[in-house]
Each structure stands twice: as C-alpha cells, then as structure tokens.
Design a protein around this motif. Sequence first.
Motif, PDB file in Angstrom:
ATOM      1  N   LEU A  62     -19.902  62.478  -5.399  1.00  0.00           N
ATOM      2  CA  LEU A  62     -19.658  63.085  -6.955  1.00  0.00           C
ATOM      3  C   LEU A  62     -20.321  62.107  -7.693  1.00  0.00           C
ATOM      4  CD1 LEU A  62     -18.269  64.949  -8.717  1.00  0.00           C
ATOM      5  CD2 LEU A  62     -16.068  63.811  -8.324  1.00  0.00           C
ATOM      6  N   GLU A  63     -21.346  62.553  -8.519  1.00  0.00           N
ATOM      7  CA  GLU A  63     -22.127  61.684  -9.478  1.00  0.00           C
ATOM      8  C   GLU A  63     -22.137  62.276 -10.760  1.00  0.00           C
ATOM      9  OE1 GLU A  63     -24.786  59.330  -6.106  1.00  0.00           O
ATOM     10  OE2 GLU A  63     -25.613  60.754  -7.512  1.00  0.00           O
ATOM     11  N   VAL A  64     -21.840  61.730 -11.722  1.00  0.00           N
ATOM     12  CA  VAL A  64     -22.218  62.152 -13.286  1.00  0.00           C
ATOM     13  C   VAL A  64     -22.980  61.295 -13.942  1.00  0.00           C
ATOM     14  CG1 VAL A  64     -21.097  62.740 -15.343  1.00  0.00           C
ATOM     15  CG2 VAL A  64     -19.708  63.084 -13.415  1.00  0.00           C
ATOM     16  N   ALA A  65     -24.089  62.090 -14.584  1.00  0.00           N
ATOM     17  CA  ALA A  65     -25.109  61.194 -15.306  1.00  0.00           C
ATOM     18  C   ALA A  65     -25.479  61.978 -16.576  1.00  0.00           C
ATOM     19  CB  ALA A  65     -26.320  60.897 -14.297  1.00  0.00           C
ATOM     20  N   PRO A  66     -25.812  61.251 -17.547  1.00  0.00           N
ATOM     21  CA  PRO A  66     -26.309  61.812 -18.553  1.00  0.00           C
ATOM     22  C   PRO A  66     -27.697  62.637 -18.416  1.00  0.00           C
ATOM     23  CG  PRO A  66     -26.772  59.523 -19.026  1.00  0.00           C
ATOM     24  CD  PRO A  66     -26.026  59.861 -17.739  1.00  0.00           C
ATOM     25  N   GLU A  67     -27.885  63.866 -19.125  1.00  0.00           N
ATOM     26  CA  GLU A  67     -29.037  64.780 -18.867  1.00  0.00           C
ATOM     27  C   GLU A  67     -30.389  63.921 -19.286  1.00  0.00           C
ATOM     28  OE1 GLU A  67     -30.256  69.456 -19.477  1.00  0.00           O
ATOM     29  OE2 GLU A  67     -29.686  68.289 -21.324  1.00  0.00           O
ATOM     30  N   GLY A  68     -31.125  63.692 -18.487  1.00  0.00           N
ATOM     31  CA  GLY A  68     -32.513  63.041 -18.876  1.00  0.00           C
ATOM     32  C   GLY A  68     -32.404  61.658 -18.363  1.00  0.00           C
ATOM     33  N   GLY A  69     -31.235  61.086 -17.917  1.00  0.00           N
ATOM     34  CA  GLY A  69     -31.091  59.771 -17.319  1.00  0.00           C
ATOM     35  C   GLY A  69     -30.814  59.776 -15.986  1.00  0.00           C
ATOM     36  N   SER A  70     -31.222  58.651 -15.371  1.00  0.00           N
ATOM     37  CA  SER A  70     -30.887  58.293 -13.941  1.00  0.00           C
ATOM     38  C   SER A  70     -29.683  57.618 -13.384  1.00  0.00           C
ATOM     39  CB  SER A  70     -32.123  57.564 -13.225  1.00  0.00           C
ATOM     40  OG  SER A  70     -32.462  56.525 -13.883  1.00  0.00           O
ATOM     41  N   ALA A  71     -29.127  56.778 -14.490  1.00  0.00           N
ATOM     42  CA  ALA A  71     -28.264  56.040 -14.191  1.00  0.00           C
ATOM     43  C   ALA A  71     -26.760  56.638 -14.149  1.00  0.00           C
ATOM     44  CB  ALA A  71     -27.937  54.915 -15.118  1.00  0.00           C
ATOM     45  N   LYS A  72     -25.874  56.541 -12.932  1.00  0.00           N
ATOM     46  CA  LYS A  72     -24.765  57.258 -12.957  1.00  0.00           C
ATOM     47  C   LYS A  72     -23.562  56.614 -13.820  1.00  0.00           C
ATOM     48  CE  LYS A  72     -24.996  56.265  -8.628  1.00  0.00           C
ATOM     49  NZ  LYS A  72     -24.700  56.164  -7.136  1.00  0.00           N
ATOM     50  N   LEU A  73     -22.882  57.329 -14.287  1.00  0.00           N
ATOM     51  CA  LEU A  73     -21.426  56.950 -15.123  1.00  0.00           C
ATOM     52  C   LEU A  73     -20.783  56.205 -14.277  1.00  0.00           C
ATOM     53  CD1 LEU A  73     -21.301  59.815 -17.887  1.00  0.00           C
ATOM     54  CD2 LEU A  73     -22.799  57.786 -17.799  1.00  0.00           C
ATOM     55  N   PRO A  74     -20.051  55.013 -14.754  1.00  0.00           N
ATOM     56  CA  PRO A  74     -19.244  54.390 -13.918  1.00  0.00           C
ATOM     57  C   PRO A  74     -17.843  55.105 -14.402  1.00  0.00           C
ATOM     58  CG  PRO A  74     -19.946  52.934 -15.737  1.00  0.00           C
ATOM     59  CD  PRO A  74     -20.683  53.917 -15.897  1.00  0.00           C
ATOM     60  N   TRP A  75     -16.868  55.164 -13.586  1.00  0.00           N
ATOM     61  CA  TRP A  75     -15.666  55.719 -13.846  1.00  0.00           C
ATOM     62  C   TRP A  75     -14.391  54.853 -13.308  1.00  0.00           C
ATOM     63  CZ3 TRP A  75     -12.507  56.931  -9.447  1.00  0.00           C
ATOM     64  CH2 TRP A  75     -12.982  57.028  -8.401  1.00  0.00           C
ATOM     65  N   THR A  76     -13.395  55.229 -13.769  1.00  0.00           N
ATOM     66  CA  THR A  76     -12.235  54.988 -13.170  1.00  0.00           C
ATOM     67  C   THR A  76     -11.219  55.898 -13.205  1.00  0.00           C
ATOM     68  OG1 THR A  76     -11.354  54.132 -15.557  1.00  0.00           O
ATOM     69  CG2 THR A  76     -12.539  52.356 -14.382  1.00  0.00           C
ATOM     70  N   PRO A  77     -10.148  55.793 -12.425  1.00  0.00           N
ATOM     71  CA  PRO A  77      -9.210  56.948 -12.012  1.00  0.00           C
ATOM     72  C   PRO A  77      -8.303  57.144 -13.391  1.00  0.00           C
ATOM     73  CG  PRO A  77      -9.106  55.403 -10.210  1.00  0.00           C
ATOM     74  CD  PRO A  77      -9.665  54.629 -11.209  1.00  0.00           C
ATOM     75  N   ALA A  78      -8.137  57.981 -13.932  1.00  0.00           N
ATOM     76  CA  ALA A  78      -7.405  58.275 -15.248  1.00  0.00           C
ATOM     77  C   ALA A  78      -5.948  58.680 -15.218  1.00  0.00           C
ATOM     78  CB  ALA A  78      -7.831  59.529 -16.011  1.00  0.00           C
ATOM     79  N   ALA A  79      -4.883  58.143 -15.812  1.00  0.00           N
ATOM     80  CA  ALA A  79      -3.542  58.542 -15.695  1.00  0.00           C
ATOM     81  C   ALA A  79      -3.419  59.931 -16.001  1.00  0.00           C
ATOM     82  CB  ALA A  79      -3.037  57.602 -16.957  1.00  0.00           C
ATOM     83  N   ALA A  80      -2.246  60.277 -15.577  1.00  0.00           N
ATOM     84  CA  ALA A  80      -1.812  61.622 -15.612  1.00  0.00           C
ATOM     85  C   ALA A  80      -2.184  62.131 -17.022  1.00  0.00           C
ATOM     86  CB  ALA A  80      -0.149  61.842 -14.941  1.00  0.00           C
ATOM     87  N   LEU A  81      -2.480  63.372 -17.336  1.00  0.00           N
ATOM     88  CA  LEU A  81      -2.580  63.677 -18.855  1.00  0.00           C
ATOM     89  C   LEU A  81      -1.772  64.675 -19.144  1.00  0.00           C
ATOM     90  CD1 LEU A  81      -6.629  64.365 -18.839  1.00  0.00           C
ATOM     91  CD2 LEU A  81      -5.245  62.314 -19.390  1.00  0.00           C
ATOM     92  N   SER A  82      -1.357  64.730 -20.405  1.00  0.00           N
ATOM     93  CA  SER A  82      -0.366  65.799 -20.793  1.00  0.00           C
ATOM     94  C   SER A  82      -0.807  67.120 -20.583  1.00  0.00           C
ATOM     95  CB  SER A  82       0.049  65.731 -22.576  1.00  0.00           C
ATOM     96  OG  SER A  82       0.901  66.494 -22.911  1.00  0.00           O
ATOM     97  N   GLY A  83       0.041  67.884 -19.848  1.00  0.00           N
ATOM     98  CA  GLY A  83      -0.156  69.455 -19.594  1.00  0.00           C
ATOM     99  C   GLY A  83      -1.179  69.695 -18.553  1.00  0.00           C
ATOM    100  N   SER A  84      -1.203  68.667 -17.730  1.00  0.00           N
ATOM    101  CA  SER A  84      -2.118  68.730 -16.439  1.00  0.00           C
ATOM    102  C   SER A  84      -1.184  69.288 -15.233  1.00  0.00           C
ATOM    103  CB  SER A  84      -2.915  67.420 -15.907  1.00  0.00           C
ATOM    104  OG  SER A  84      -2.018  66.340 -15.619  1.00  0.00           O
TER     105      SER A  84
END
Length: 472
Positions: free
Chosen positions: A74-96
């Motif tokens: 599972l990788e996410v990157a900006p269009e036109g770029g090759s660097a993958k975006l770093p991520w961290t687990p997000a806390a439970a969101l309201s309404g999720s």
Amino acid sequence: MALARPLWAAALLLLLAGLAQGEVVIEQAARKIDISSSTAREQERLVLRNDGAEAKASVVLCERSSLLDQAALLEVAPEGGSAKLPWTPAAALSGSPADVSCREYKLPAPLAAGGKTTLLSVAVYTHVLRPEPAEVSQRDVQRVVFRGGARLMSPYKVESQATEIHLGRVSEAPTFTNVQPVKRSTDTLTYGPYTDTPPFTSEPITVHYENNQPFAHVTDLEREVEVSHWGNVYFEERYSLRHAGAKVVGEWSRYDIMTRPQEFARASIPALAAVLPAGARSLYYRDAIGNISSSETRHEAERVTVNLQPRYPLFGGWSTKFLFGWSLPLSKAVAKDSRTGRMVLTTQVAPSILDLVVDELTLKVVLPEGASNPVATTELPLSAGPTLETKHTYLDVMGRPVVVLRARNLVSDMTTPVKVEYTYSSLGLLQKPLLLVGAFGLLFVAAIVLNRGGASLVASPSAQAVVKAHAS
C-alpha cells in the motif's frame, strides 16, 4: 416524520465529521480494481482540494480494517513524483464506522488554502478472493467471490467518483451487487459516477465470477544467502507451496490434462517462472525425491529466466515442497564501501519465483567466519528481526554470523532490497588454509617423532611362539 429523524441525525453526524477534517474535499476519485489474478490490485487517483482557511500538512486516507489487514502493498505518492508519502496511524475519527482504519500521510509540501493536489495510491490485497464453491471436479471452472465497496471509503466528502472492476477473461456472466448506476462490459464492471458522497459512505458490493488463474500461495519460505569471499555468493530458497484455489475432488486424470489441458487443467499450476540476476550459474531444482530435471533456463543480457516444472501439475488443495538454488560471482552481490571500508551485500527480500503470495518468509544471510558488526537495513516492513545467529560449517572454529529477517504477506511486486553491511578483513581468507597447513604439519611432526623415537609394531615373544606352534 419518525423515519426522517434518523436521516437528519446521520446527516448532521457526517457534516460534523467533514468539519473535523478541516474542510478538505476530494474533488474527483477514480478507482481501478483488478481481480483477474489471485490477488486484488487497486489503483486510485485522488484530486484533493483544501476549502479550509489554513494550509494542510497532511491528509487522512481510510479503508475497511478487514481489507487493510490483508494489504501486502500500500503506497501513496503525489502524481508525477516517485517518492512515497510517509504515514502514521490516525486516531479514530469522528463519524467513522467501527470497522474502518485510517492513515495520516504527510504531504511533500503543505496544501495551501484553496489549493489542489493529486495523489496516486497503489495497493495489493491478498486472501480476499474466496473460491465458491470451495470444491470442484477437475473439469469444472473455478469461481471466486470478491467483496468490496462501490464507493471510496473516505473521511472527506467526494464530489465525483467512479469504480472500475476488471474481472479478466470470463466465459460466464458474473453475478454482482446492483448499486445504480452500474454498467457491465465484456470483462469489466463500472460503478458510478456518483456525486456529492458524504464522508464514510461505502456501499458494500459482492462480485461472483469465473477466475481460472492459479492461486499459488507459499505458506512458508526460507531464503538463505551465503557469502564466501573465495569468489561466490550462494542462494537457496526452500518452498512450501500450496494451491489455494477451489479444492479438486473426485477422479483425476493425467491423460485428460495432456490431451485437453484447456478443459481439464484450467486453474492448475503446470509450471513456475523465476527471474534471476544476470550471471547466475550452478542452478539446481530438487525435492525430497531428488533432482527435478523438468526445467528450462534462458540466459539473457540483463537476467536469467527459469521455467520450473513440478513433477505433477498442482490443482486446488494440493501442495508440494522443493528447493531452488543458484550462485552469483561475489562482485555482482558484494561491494566495498570506499567511505567506511565495510563490505555491503545487496539482495532482494522477495523470492525469485514470480506470481506468488508468501505468507511467511525467513531471510538468512550467512556471512563468512570472521565477519563482525553486521547491520541490515531495508524499507520493507518486517514481522521480526533483524536478529543474529551463528552457523557452524566445515572447518569453522568460531562459527559464521547469520543475520535473520522475517516478513509476512509478500507478493512479487515487492522488489525492496535489503543491504547487509559488515566488517571483514582479507586476512580472514587465510584462516582455513593456515588451519589445514597446521593440522597436516602436526600430523607430519607426530610421524617424525614416532619414527625417531624407535616406536614400531613388533610382536611379543609369546605371540611369536604361538605363531610358530601353529605353523608346525
């Protein structure tokens, strides 16, 4: 009026959830899901817009927890770029919903108020295609079930979106959940376009279709890389392979496979394809019985391709164990860092055989005796390690250091390398020759001492008398 109250409450909750996410909006979402093989491969193109008053340094993307747990990649990157975006687990969101997990991805540059950015997401999910029926005869086609969502599971409002599901080559019409608008072509289902979708809205869908691709799953793989500074690096992979498709029951005929393979061997595994680095040599392919000679090797300029044929084609529910090995010249895998003077081994973590799903993988890097301070680095998420063990082989005194890494849920797309740095002196090459010279030298000295000391094997007088008595 009583029915309208829950709808107003849900709408208010979703509105609050949207406000909590800082008024980020997904302007357009295009999803493509390929379920034509044994895995589900998803590509997303998301155009995000910041309607808030402040710049956003990160965005939150969500998915069902049951699906996220099966994500091999599972990788996410900006269009036109090759660097993958770093991520961290997000806390439970309201309404999720309770069964939704989210990740917070840091953008390469803050998204200004009123600005737009486009992100590309690539994911590979394993163990999400279930054979149904679970048991078939040798002649039957293989049908599987995929469960997903017609809409993007998002914490943001989605103004426009569509989902395209590629089924592959099918001879029978699939059955699928009808979430309008939906359109079916020869091998593709298209859900949408949908407009103005509130946050966390994902209508479940089920697709039941024909899928005759082999489900080659490796329950356990041990990959050993042994470094010898005498000139070679030795690779050996030990596989426990299982066909995870619909289990074949009833009679089985090899004659039908040979005469009508398109009808009686649709979803079987007749062969495995492997790709090795250029310069690979001394290949071998064995199982518990011995060498398996039914394989083909092609040496190309940039790689070596191998077609490995098991002793029998694998059908659903069948399994086999085998090992596959080769060697490489030392210069093609190990280099010396001119800055630190340390040796660096570079190899891949994933197996050499393609189109596999690996449940458990153990990588062992065996360094030469005398190597010290090994350090392993890789971007691949590990389930355990790196740890250090010791292996004793012929003529070893202290044993060889072994770096052990473990990973789970791998696919062939994961070409992330691993680098192992270690300190090793060229004088270590003299250890075994000096050991042999010393051993033989001690043997010769002992023989000389015994010879000079008059030691000899002479029969005692009583033994000589017994011999003479028997002779007479």
